[in-house]
Scaffold this active site. Sequence first.
Site, PDB file in Angstrom:
ATOM      1  CG  HIS A 134      35.713  43.503  60.486  1.00 50.91           C
ATOM      2  ND1 HIS A 134      36.409  42.946  61.404  1.00 50.91           N
ATOM      3  CD2 HIS A 134      36.160  44.263  59.499  1.00 50.91           C
ATOM      4  CE1 HIS A 134      37.756  43.990  61.282  1.00 50.91           C
ATOM      5  NE2 HIS A 134      36.835  44.586  60.557  1.00 50.91           N
TER       6      HIS A 134
ATOM      7  CG  ASP B 117      36.938  40.967  64.488  1.00 48.66           C
ATOM      8  OD1 ASP B 117      36.561  40.992  63.063  1.00 48.66           O
ATOM      9  OD2 ASP B 117      37.609  42.326  64.182  1.00 48.66           O
TER      10      ASP B 117
ATOM     11  CB  SER C  93      39.967  44.984  58.501  1.00 48.86           C
ATOM     12  OG  SER C  93      39.688  45.564  59.484  1.00 48.86           O
TER      13      SER C  93
END
Length: 482
Positions: free
Chosen positions: A212, A245, A327
């Site tokens: 992402h 992910d 992230s």
Amino acid sequence: MSTENEGNEGTAAPAVPSVPSAPPVPAAAPEGTPAPPSAPAGPDSSDAAAAQQPGQAMDWPPPQHAPSAHPQPAGAWPPPPPAVPAYAQGGGGGPVWGAANQQPAPEAPRKPRGSGLVAAVAVAALVAGGIGGALGYWAADRNDSGNSSGSTTVTASTNPQALKRDPGTVAGVAARALPSVVTIDAQNGDGEGGTGTGFVYDKEGHILTNNHVVASAANSGQLTATFSNGKKYDAEVVGRAEGYDVAVLKLKNAPSGLAPLALGNSDQVAVGDSTIAIGAPFGLSNTVTTGIISAKNRPVASGDGSGGSNSYMSALQTDASINPGNSGGPLLDAGGAVIGINSAIQSTGSSGQAQAGSIGLGFAIPINQAENVAQQLIKTGQPVYPVIGATVTMDEKTGGAVISEQGSGGTPPVSPDGPAAKAGLKAGDVITKFDQTVIDSGPTLIGEIWTHKPGDKVTLTYKRDGKVSTAEVTLGERKGDS
């Protein structure tokens, strides 16, 4: 659950509908940085303002007072008391330090106030500041006049050896890891995007991060990776797995001497182990935070807020501060080995363009799983998912993973000749255990399946018409994201 989407991705999305074991529609992703609320004025703010009297000018250094009537010889001890400016008493003409003992006139009784402590703190700060200023001036005056044999200032050691940190300390781990962590800037064709984190995976210039983080720029955008020394390199996507992910980038014109971070063993992590997270929360690159492993095998379904597929993980939970921008960054153990990839946070929700931040509930993809995915992406450019060949509902309050009455797009709920069909499972069966792991929902089952590889044999416990049975299943495979 929300991923820490970087930049201008969307806000909360509705709950995920029932779908097959392929990744479902993403959940909410927080946006933006909320502005801090204005602090309300306290009830005694007028008292504090009056105490400071900003309009009164003061002379500095303070004027020298007349010498004492009983002068002391030079170098005598104790030294004469210093002159104290009026503001040392909070303003006004109170007695100076060392004056004769005087009993102050009693004050009229005052009505107690609820915020008295705040007012007292403010006044105490002013008085302490005044005395400190007076003593500082007195010491400087004595040194300048030659009445002191030398300075009494103590200086900390400047020996370089004293500035080194032990390898096992947080500072030592951070010093070794930071040069191998990059801040990723992802811009799509319209110039929109965001910031995330990644880390050096090997000496060939591969960077491991979250899908992402790079999804917006994967097809027609621009990706750059900036190291802690400020050097920036263009990068390209080697492969990405939406369901896991995980994404792998490759630096263009990668420099020599890259130092990959050591990979740990996430299966051996224990609750209570120390953790160190490195990333770029809200764009603040090279940020280091610490915490512990709060839980293992936490079922997490998170989305990137763009309408793409959800990701599922049996995650490591940590209370190390993780925010949007962390992230893709490494979650390290106390020795500096990577045990996870920071991927998602639980938040209390957000509204408008305000992006939620850490509340001490962060989740990382276990590195053992991420490493398997990375190797597959580098080798073939596409992910491979283990499957049972059955579509389960995403309802989280069913006491297990329920095999749907019909599959996605009108397909059968149990694939003919698939692993589940060969084991005798049918629509309506409720899977309650995957090996020894309790299954409470569809997302939990998917997260557990994806910690394995195609060809692994597992035992499923399921209920049918109130009867509990078990079946041995050999996991199949699905290539690519669908």
